[in-house]
Design a protein around this motif. Structure first.
Motif, PDB file in Angstrom:
ATOM      1  N   GLY A 226     -22.987  66.360  83.289  1.00 49.15           N
ATOM      2  CA  GLY A 226     -24.068  66.429  84.272  1.00 49.15           C
ATOM      3  C   GLY A 226     -23.638  66.083  85.692  1.00 49.15           C
ATOM      4  N   GLU A 227     -22.366  65.777  85.845  1.00 46.86           N
ATOM      5  CA  GLU A 227     -21.890  65.426  87.179  1.00 46.86           C
ATOM      6  C   GLU A 227     -21.403  66.673  87.913  1.00 46.86           C
ATOM      7  OE1 GLU A 227     -19.363  61.563  88.633  1.00 46.86           O
ATOM      8  OE2 GLU A 227     -18.733  62.538  86.810  1.00 46.86           O
ATOM      9  N   VAL A 228     -21.556  66.679  89.231  1.00 44.07           N
ATOM     10  CA  VAL A 228     -20.979  67.755  90.049  1.00 44.07           C
ATOM     11  C   VAL A 228     -19.890  67.104  90.901  1.00 44.07           C
ATOM     12  CG1 VAL A 228     -21.388  69.583  91.727  1.00 44.07           C
ATOM     13  CG2 VAL A 228     -23.220  68.922  90.159  1.00 44.07           C
ATOM     14  N   VAL A 229     -18.662  67.502  90.645  1.00 44.37           N
ATOM     15  CA  VAL A 229     -17.534  66.857  91.311  1.00 44.37           C
ATOM     16  C   VAL A 229     -16.784  67.874  92.161  1.00 44.37           C
ATOM     17  CG1 VAL A 229     -15.313  65.705  90.929  1.00 44.37           C
ATOM     18  CG2 VAL A 229     -17.280  65.104  89.524  1.00 44.37           C
ATOM     19  N   GLY A 230     -16.523  67.507  93.395  1.00 43.43           N
ATOM     20  CA  GLY A 230     -15.738  68.368  94.287  1.00 43.43           C
ATOM     21  C   GLY A 230     -14.287  67.932  94.243  1.00 43.43           C
ATOM     22  N   VAL A 231     -13.382  68.903  94.066  1.00 41.34           N
ATOM     23  CA  VAL A 231     -11.954  68.610  94.183  1.00 41.34           C
ATOM     24  C   VAL A 231     -11.525  69.159  95.535  1.00 41.34           C
ATOM     25  CG1 VAL A 231      -9.655  69.011  93.236  1.00 41.34           C
ATOM     26  CG2 VAL A 231     -11.584  68.673  91.695  1.00 41.34           C
ATOM     27  N   LEU A 232     -11.175  68.264  96.439  1.00 43.74           N
ATOM     28  CA  LEU A 232     -10.901  68.655  97.822  1.00 43.74           C
ATOM     29  C   LEU A 232      -9.476  68.287  98.214  1.00 43.74           C
ATOM     30  CD1 LEU A 232     -14.064  67.053  99.474  1.00 43.74           C
ATOM     31  CD2 LEU A 232     -13.892  69.242  98.303  1.00 43.74           C
ATOM     32  N   GLY A 233      -9.052  68.861  99.305  1.00 45.45           N
ATOM     33  CA  GLY A 233      -7.737  68.501  99.829  1.00 45.45           C
ATOM     34  C   GLY A 233      -7.294  69.546 100.817  1.00 45.45           C
ATOM     35  N   PRO A 234      -6.392  69.186 101.709  1.00 48.71           N
ATOM     36  CA  PRO A 234      -5.886  70.170 102.668  1.00 48.71           C
ATOM     37  C   PRO A 234      -5.111  71.273 101.934  1.00 48.71           C
ATOM     38  CG  PRO A 234      -5.056  67.952 103.154  1.00 48.71           C
ATOM     39  CD  PRO A 234      -5.768  67.873 101.844  1.00 48.71           C
ATOM     40  N   ASN A 235      -4.786  72.357 102.621  1.00 48.55           N
ATOM     41  CA  ASN A 235      -4.012  73.428 101.994  1.00 48.55           C
ATOM     42  C   ASN A 235      -2.712  72.862 101.435  1.00 48.55           C
ATOM     43  OD1 ASN A 235      -5.209  75.312 104.658  1.00 48.55           O
ATOM     44  ND2 ASN A 235      -5.706  75.747 102.543  1.00 48.55           N
ATOM     45  N   GLY A 236      -2.399  73.288 100.217  1.00 45.98           N
ATOM     46  CA  GLY A 236      -1.145  72.863  99.605  1.00 45.98           C
ATOM     47  C   GLY A 236      -1.216  71.499  98.937  1.00 45.98           C
ATOM     48  N   ALA A 237      -2.407  70.899  98.869  1.00 48.56           N
ATOM     49  CA  ALA A 237      -2.548  69.542  98.312  1.00 48.56           C
ATOM     50  C   ALA A 237      -2.380  69.517  96.797  1.00 48.56           C
ATOM     51  CB  ALA A 237      -3.914  68.963  98.683  1.00 48.56           C
ATOM     52  N   GLY A 238      -2.543  70.676  96.150  1.00 48.40           N
ATOM     53  CA  GLY A 238      -2.396  70.718  94.692  1.00 48.40           C
ATOM     54  C   GLY A 238      -3.689  70.995  93.938  1.00 48.40           C
TER      55      GLY A 238
ATOM     56  N   VAL B  23     -16.568  63.112  94.919  1.00 53.91           N
ATOM     57  CA  VAL B  23     -15.427  63.937  95.322  1.00 53.91           C
ATOM     58  C   VAL B  23     -14.122  63.259  94.942  1.00 53.91           C
ATOM     59  CG1 VAL B  23     -16.551  65.156  97.225  1.00 53.91           C
ATOM     60  CG2 VAL B  23     -15.383  63.014  97.686  1.00 53.91           C
ATOM     61  N   VAL B  24     -13.172  64.103  94.546  1.00 52.69           N
ATOM     62  CA  VAL B  24     -11.806  63.662  94.304  1.00 52.69           C
ATOM     63  C   VAL B  24     -10.994  64.338  95.402  1.00 52.69           C
ATOM     64  CG1 VAL B  24      -9.847  63.828  92.713  1.00 52.69           C
ATOM     65  CG2 VAL B  24     -12.169  63.498  91.806  1.00 52.69           C
ATOM     66  N   ILE B  25     -10.376  63.531  96.266  1.00 51.97           N
ATOM     67  CA  ILE B  25      -9.599  64.129  97.360  1.00 51.97           C
ATOM     68  C   ILE B  25      -8.110  64.025  97.036  1.00 51.97           C
ATOM     69  CG2 ILE B  25      -9.098  64.112  99.845  1.00 51.97           C
ATOM     70  CD1 ILE B  25     -11.822  62.912 100.367  1.00 51.97           C
ATOM     71  N   LEU B  26      -7.448  65.199  97.059  1.00 52.17           N
ATOM     72  CA  LEU B  26      -6.013  65.241  96.792  1.00 52.17           C
ATOM     73  C   LEU B  26      -5.246  65.418  98.093  1.00 52.17           C
ATOM     74  CD1 LEU B  26      -5.815  67.813  93.821  1.00 52.17           C
ATOM     75  CD2 LEU B  26      -5.945  65.328  93.685  1.00 52.17           C
ATOM     76  N   SER B  27      -4.080  64.821  98.144  1.00 56.30           N
ATOM     77  CA  SER B  27      -3.186  65.061  99.277  1.00 56.30           C
ATOM     78  C   SER B  27      -1.767  64.949  98.746  1.00 56.30           C
ATOM     79  CB  SER B  27      -3.447  64.014 100.372  1.00 56.30           C
ATOM     80  OG  SER B  27      -2.628  64.283 101.481  1.00 56.30           O
ATOM     81  N   ASP B  28      -0.916  65.912  99.055  1.00 55.18           N
ATOM     82  CA  ASP B  28       0.464  65.925  98.560  1.00 55.18           C
ATOM     83  C   ASP B  28       0.547  65.664  97.060  1.00 55.18           C
ATOM     84  OD1 ASP B  28       1.540  66.514 101.032  1.00 55.18           O
ATOM     85  OD2 ASP B  28       1.592  64.405 101.618  1.00 55.18           O
ATOM     86  N   GLY B  29      -0.342  66.274  96.316  1.00 58.88           N
ATOM     87  CA  GLY B  29      -0.276  66.199  94.852  1.00 58.88           C
ATOM     88  C   GLY B  29      -0.808  64.918  94.242  1.00 58.88           C
TER      89      GLY B  29
ATOM     90  N   GLY C 210      -6.012  62.905 107.218  1.00 51.14           N
ATOM     91  CA  GLY C 210      -5.403  63.153 108.522  1.00 51.14           C
ATOM     92  C   GLY C 210      -5.448  64.615 108.900  1.00 51.14           C
ATOM     93  N   ARG C 211      -6.116  65.421 108.079  1.00 51.23           N
ATOM     94  CA  ARG C 211      -6.187  66.854 108.361  1.00 51.23           C
ATOM     95  C   ARG C 211      -7.597  67.377 108.175  1.00 51.23           C
ATOM     96  NH1 ARG C 211      -1.225  69.102 104.852  1.00 51.23           N
ATOM     97  NH2 ARG C 211      -1.149  67.062 103.882  1.00 51.23           N
ATOM     98  N   ALA C 212      -7.902  68.475 108.851  1.00 53.65           N
ATOM     99  CA  ALA C 212      -9.233  69.057 108.732  1.00 53.65           C
ATOM    100  C   ALA C 212      -9.340  69.845 107.439  1.00 53.65           C
ATOM    101  CB  ALA C 212      -9.510  69.971 109.911  1.00 53.65           C
ATOM    102  N   PRO C 213     -10.555  69.901 106.823  1.00 52.73           N
ATOM    103  CA  PRO C 213     -10.708  70.724 105.620  1.00 52.73           C
ATOM    104  C   PRO C 213     -10.347  72.168 105.952  1.00 52.73           C
ATOM    105  CG  PRO C 213     -12.732  69.522 106.132  1.00 52.73           C
ATOM    106  CD  PRO C 213     -11.809  69.311 107.273  1.00 52.73           C
ATOM    107  N   GLY C 214      -9.464  72.748 105.175  1.00 54.19           N
ATOM    108  CA  GLY C 214      -9.108  74.146 105.437  1.00 54.19           C
ATOM    109  C   GLY C 214      -7.961  74.274 106.406  1.00 54.19           C
ATOM    110  N   GLY C 215      -7.659  73.192 107.140  1.00 54.32           N
ATOM    111  CA  GLY C 215      -6.536  73.253 108.075  1.00 54.32           C
ATOM    112  C   GLY C 215      -5.277  72.854 107.342  1.00 54.32           C
TER     113      GLY C 215
END
Ligand SMILES: Nc1ncnc2c1ncn2[C@@H]1O[C@H](COP(=O)(O)OP(=O)(O)OP(=O)(O)O)[C@@H](O)[C@H]1O
Length: 339
Positions: free
Chosen positions: A51-63, A228-234, A331-336
């Motif tokens: 029942g949860e809605v989870v966003g997996v986010l991260g800059p391009n190339g984050a994994g 949200v789960v935010i990824l950066s560099d894997g 340190g980066r914009a979403p999508g940047g």
């Protein structure tokens, strides 16, 4: 950071809130080897409750894509485990297929020559659904997405927004435990995007469907996701409820208005002590924004203004949004790509 808190939603006796539907544990993926090796995912762990809605986010190339494709069994991870509804995704890929649906390519996953209903039936049949039971479910989905009148039209004839809704309905048609949605609102006009967000939120609230979505649009994420789960560099660098993430940043930025102009001296003092930006000279007043570091309070700003004989007219807390949070933690914009 703290674990997820959930938005309030109607109680569902059959599905306890805390039931874990997806568990990703220490997932790693290296592409290539030797000098060319790329560590795309480097020890990612997270869980998603029913029942949860989870966003997996991260800059391009984050994994993100590698993580989601590993969960779906489309990429073989180097190590780590994925369990969906208690089934190990790599030991039993067929067993897992029953429990997941995915919309990875936007509206392109439907058959445009088939009618709306035929698409739903086709995708449900792929999951081995009983046609009669599926029909009631499909009627409900068609109603929900305002597609009932279009049920017998070929998808080809529909607008972009409607095609996207059919695509989402087709993904939900099998009635799986979890659905993965990649950029579900990409390319939609504002109205269609708003409608799709509202429906996704309603489906989660009223039917406890579990959604994992990726999007570069922080407004979509903020409105639809619980967490949200935010990824950066894997790696996972944040995993928290949307309101908690945004709350951390609350009341640290203010917009102030003072009477008349602000002297060079006062401006200089403010800028040396605080982060001050967006100065605007209006007809009878000056407007500017102050962001406070952890050990500062608004009183310090007011003291400087008083010393400079500036009359304060207005103070407004600037509401941070998920985009600010994202920028701060990655340190980066979403999508940047931050280049
Ligand atoms: N098939 C592949 N072979 C080699 N390297 C890859 C492959 N797929 C992805 N990568 C690399 O792995 C890293 C993570 O990529 P991934 O596509 O998972 O990130 P992402 O967060 O989904 O990015 P985007 O938002 O741009 O889709 C990147 O450095 C990417 O170049």
């Amino acid at each position: 950071m703290s674990q997820a808190t959930q938005r309030e939603r109607p109680p569902d006796e059959s599905a306890p809130e805390s039931e874990t539907v997806l568990a990703v544990d220490d997932l790693r993926k290296t592409y290539g080897d030797g000098e060319d090796a790329v560590q795309a995912v480097d020890g990612v762990s997270f869980e998603v409750n029913r029942g949860e809605v989870v966003g997996v986010l991260g800059p391009n190339g984050a994994g993100k894509t590698t993580t989601i494709k590993s969960v779906l069994g489309l990429v073989v991870p180097s190590s780590g485990t994925v369990e969906i509804a208690g089934v190990d995704a790599h030991e039993n890929p067929r067993g897992v297929y029953k429990h997941v649906g995915a919309m990875l390519e936007g509206a392109r996953n439907t058959y445009w020559k088939l009618t709306v209903r035929e698409n739903l039936e086709f995708f449900a049949a792929l999951g081995g659904n009983d046609p009669e039971a599926a029909r009631a479910r499909h009627d409900k989905l068609l109603d929900r997405f305002n597609l009932a009148e279009k049920a017998d039209e070929a998808v080809n004839e529909l607008s972009r927004g409607q095609k996207q809704k059919v695509s989402l309905a087709a993904t939900l048609a099998r009635g799986t435990d979890v659905v993965f949605l990649d950029e579900p609102t990409l390319g939609l006009d504002v109205e269609a995007s708003v409608e799709l967000r509202r429906e996704l939120r309603r489906l989660a609230d009223e039917e406890s469907i579990t959604v994992v979505l990726s999007s570069h649009d922080m407004d979509v994420v903020e409105q639809v996701c619980d967490r949200v789960v935010i990824l950066s560099d894997g790696e996972v660098i944040a995993d928290d409820a949307v309101e908690d993430l945004v709350g951390v940043f609350e009341t640290q930025a203010y917009q102030l208005e003072v009477e008349g102009a602000v002297s060079e001296r006062a401006r200089d003092r403010l800028e040396r002590a605080f982060i001050v930006e967006n100065w605007e000279a209006l007809a009878d007043r000056t407007r500017f924004e102050v962001t406070l570091a952890d050990d500062h309070t608004l009183y310090g700003v007011l003291d400087v203004l008083r010393d400079a004989d500036c009359t304060l007219l207005d103070v407004d807390g600037l509401e941070p949004d998920l985009e600010d949070v994202f920028l701060d933690v990655t340190g980066r914009a979403p999508g940047g790509d931050g280049e």
